[in-house]
Design a protein around this motif. Structure first.
Motif, PDB file in Angstrom:
ATOM      1  N   GLY A 200       2.534   9.140   7.428  1.00 20.78           N
ATOM      2  CA  GLY A 200       3.914   9.051   6.942  1.00 20.78           C
ATOM      3  C   GLY A 200       4.913   9.417   8.041  1.00 20.78           C
ATOM      4  N   ARG A 201       4.605  10.410   8.821  1.00 18.96           N
ATOM      5  CA  ARG A 201       5.496  10.819   9.924  1.00 18.96           C
ATOM      6  C   ARG A 201       5.531   9.765  11.021  1.00 18.96           C
ATOM      7  N   TRP A 202       4.387   9.093  11.267  1.00 16.37           N
ATOM      8  CA  TRP A 202       4.369   7.995  12.243  1.00 16.37           C
ATOM      9  C   TRP A 202       5.303   6.877  11.789  1.00 16.37           C
ATOM     10  N   LEU A 203       5.152   6.504  10.507  1.00 12.59           N
ATOM     11  CA  LEU A 203       5.924   5.384   9.982  1.00 12.59           C
ATOM     12  C   LEU A 203       7.429   5.672   9.958  1.00 12.59           C
ATOM     13  N   LYS A 204       7.786   6.936   9.805  1.00 13.05           N
ATOM     14  CA  LYS A 204       9.215   7.319   9.815  1.00 13.05           C
ATOM     15  C   LYS A 204       9.738   7.481  11.241  1.00 13.05           C
ATOM     16  N   GLY A 205       8.846   7.506  12.200  1.00 13.72           N
ATOM     17  CA  GLY A 205       9.255   7.661  13.590  1.00 13.72           C
ATOM     18  C   GLY A 205       9.487   9.105  13.977  1.00 13.72           C
ATOM     19  N   GLU A 206       8.992  10.027  13.170  1.00 21.02           N
ATOM     20  CA  GLU A 206       9.176  11.448  13.462  1.00 21.02           C
ATOM     21  C   GLU A 206       8.274  11.911  14.597  1.00 21.02           C
TER      22      GLU A 206
ATOM     23  N   ILE B 276      -7.226   3.812   7.691  1.00 15.99           N
ATOM     24  CA  ILE B 276      -7.336   4.070   9.134  1.00 15.99           C
ATOM     25  C   ILE B 276      -7.972   5.423   9.431  1.00 15.99           C
ATOM     26  N   GLU B 277      -8.427   6.087   8.349  1.00 18.42           N
ATOM     27  CA  GLU B 277      -9.113   7.375   8.477  1.00 18.42           C
ATOM     28  C   GLU B 277      -8.237   8.404   9.179  1.00 18.42           C
ATOM     29  N   ALA B 278      -7.049   8.590   8.607  1.00 14.56           N
ATOM     30  CA  ALA B 278      -6.112   9.573   9.153  1.00 14.56           C
ATOM     31  C   ALA B 278      -5.473  10.341   7.997  1.00 14.56           C
ATOM     32  N   ASP B 279      -4.810  11.429   8.332  1.00 14.71           N
ATOM     33  CA  ASP B 279      -4.129  12.251   7.334  1.00 14.71           C
ATOM     34  C   ASP B 279      -2.879  11.516   6.839  1.00 14.71           C
TER      35      ASP B 279
ATOM     36  N   LEU C 142       0.829  -1.203   0.000  1.00 11.52           N
ATOM     37  CA  LEU C 142       0.000   0.000   0.000  1.00 11.52           C
ATOM     38  C   LEU C 142       0.863   1.253   0.000  1.00 11.52           C
ATOM     39  N   THR C 143       0.320   2.307  -0.562  1.00 11.89           N
ATOM     40  CA  THR C 143       0.968   3.607  -0.422  1.00 11.89           C
ATOM     41  C   THR C 143       0.568   4.169   0.939  1.00 11.89           C
ATOM     42  N   ILE C 144       1.269   5.198   1.352  1.00 10.79           N
ATOM     43  CA  ILE C 144       0.911   5.843   2.623  1.00 10.79           C
ATOM     44  C   ILE C 144      -0.497   6.418   2.543  1.00 10.79           C
ATOM     45  N   ALA C 145      -0.844   6.990   1.383  1.00 14.03           N
ATOM     46  CA  ALA C 145      -2.179   7.570   1.215  1.00 14.03           C
ATOM     47  C   ALA C 145      -3.260   6.489   1.332  1.00 14.03           C
ATOM     48  N   GLU C 146      -3.022   5.329   0.728  1.00 12.21           N
ATOM     49  CA  GLU C 146      -3.999   4.238   0.811  1.00 12.21           C
ATOM     50  C   GLU C 146      -4.155   3.757   2.253  1.00 12.21           C
ATOM     51  N   LEU C 147      -3.027   3.623   2.944  1.00  7.87           N
ATOM     52  CA  LEU C 147      -3.066   3.195   4.337  1.00  7.87           C
ATOM     53  C   LEU C 147      -3.789   4.228   5.189  1.00  7.87           C
ATOM     54  N   ALA C 148      -3.496   5.491   4.947  1.00  2.00           N
ATOM     55  CA  ALA C 148      -4.133   6.566   5.720  1.00  2.00           C
ATOM     56  C   ALA C 148      -5.646   6.544   5.537  1.00  2.00           C
ATOM     57  N   ARG C 149      -6.111   6.312   4.308  1.00  2.00           N
ATOM     58  CA  ARG C 149      -7.560   6.239   4.070  1.00  2.00           C
ATOM     59  C   ARG C 149      -8.173   5.082   4.853  1.00  2.00           C
TER      60      ARG C 149
ATOM     61  N   PRO D 104       1.691   8.857  17.449  1.00  2.00           N
ATOM     62  CA  PRO D 104       0.273   9.198  17.299  1.00  2.00           C
ATOM     63  C   PRO D 104      -0.334   9.647  18.626  1.00  2.00           C
ATOM     64  N   SER D 105      -1.335  10.512  18.501  1.00  2.00           N
ATOM     65  CA  SER D 105      -2.067  10.937  19.694  1.00  2.00           C
ATOM     66  C   SER D 105      -2.832   9.734  20.236  1.00  2.00           C
ATOM     67  N   PHE D 106      -3.394   9.895  21.427  1.00  2.00           N
ATOM     68  CA  PHE D 106      -4.159   8.812  22.041  1.00  2.00           C
ATOM     69  C   PHE D 106      -5.316   8.401  21.125  1.00  2.00           C
ATOM     70  N   TYR D 107      -6.031   9.392  20.592  1.00  2.00           N
ATOM     71  CA  TYR D 107      -7.163   9.110  19.717  1.00  2.00           C
ATOM     72  C   TYR D 107      -6.703   8.400  18.434  1.00  2.00           C
ATOM     73  N   SER D 108      -5.617   8.891  17.838  1.00  2.00           N
ATOM     74  CA  SER D 108      -5.099   8.264  16.612  1.00  2.00           C
ATOM     75  C   SER D 108      -4.604   6.849  16.889  1.00  2.00           C
ATOM     76  N   LEU D 109      -3.967   6.676  18.021  1.00  3.58           N
ATOM     77  CA  LEU D 109      -3.488   5.348  18.401  1.00  3.58           C
ATOM     78  C   LEU D 109      -4.674   4.381  18.573  1.00  3.58           C
ATOM     79  N   HIS D 110      -5.760   4.906  19.122  1.00  4.26           N
ATOM     80  CA  HIS D 110      -6.977   4.106  19.263  1.00  4.26           C
ATOM     81  C   HIS D 110      -7.477   3.654  17.886  1.00  4.26           C
ATOM     82  N   LYS D 111      -7.475   4.575  16.895  1.00  6.37           N
ATOM     83  CA  LYS D 111      -7.912   4.233  15.540  1.00  6.37           C
ATOM     84  C   LYS D 111      -6.983   3.197  14.907  1.00  6.37           C
TER      85      LYS D 111
END
Length: 128
Positions: free
Chosen positions: A36-42, A28-31, A19-26, A45-52
């Motif tokens: 991309g920044r999560w996957l690079k370790g930059e 999990i319903e995230a930007d 998958l592309t990052i855009a496909e993955l983001a769609r 994720p917030s608590f809510y994003s981590l929940h998703k």
């Protein structure tokens, strides 16, 4: 920054499913930039994003288990159909064997009739 376990799983899912990052983001319903920044370790994720992310990973595991069960169910159905086919074949063979047993009786009767016919013929050919 080291990736948290959920993001490692998410990254593996992305790679395994090509998958592309855009496909993955769609999915999990995230930007996509954030993902991309999560996957690079930059960033983490917030608590809510981590929940998703956790919910998405849980759903993918459940879906994978269901597909495994569907595959098992398909195999069981194929085995069941094959077994029914085998049973029907055996029933046909048993029926044929039963017919052969009936033929044995007919053959015996035919042999007796032939012997009687031969006796009658011999009796008529014998002078009195």
């Amino acid at each position: 920054m080291e990736l948290i376990e959920e993001i490692k799983e998410l990254k593996k899912y992305k790679e395994d499913n090509d998958l592309t990052i855009a496909e993955l983001a769609r999915k999990i319903e995230a930007d996509d930039t954030t993902v991309g920044r999560w996957l690079k370790g930059e960033v983490k994720p917030s608590f809510y994003s981590l929940h998703k992310v956790r919910r998405f990973l849980s759903d993918t595991k459940t879906l994978k288990e269901l597909k495994t069960l569907e595959t098992f169910s398909d195999e069981v159905n194929r085995d069941h159909i094959q077994t029914e086919s085998d049973i029907n074949y055996l029933k046909q063979r048993i029926s044929v064997l039963s017919d052969i047993e009936d033929l044995d009786t007919l053959v015996t009767e035919l042999n007796i009739t032939t012997k009687l016919g031969n006796l009658m013929r011999d009796a008529h050919n014998t002078p009195f």
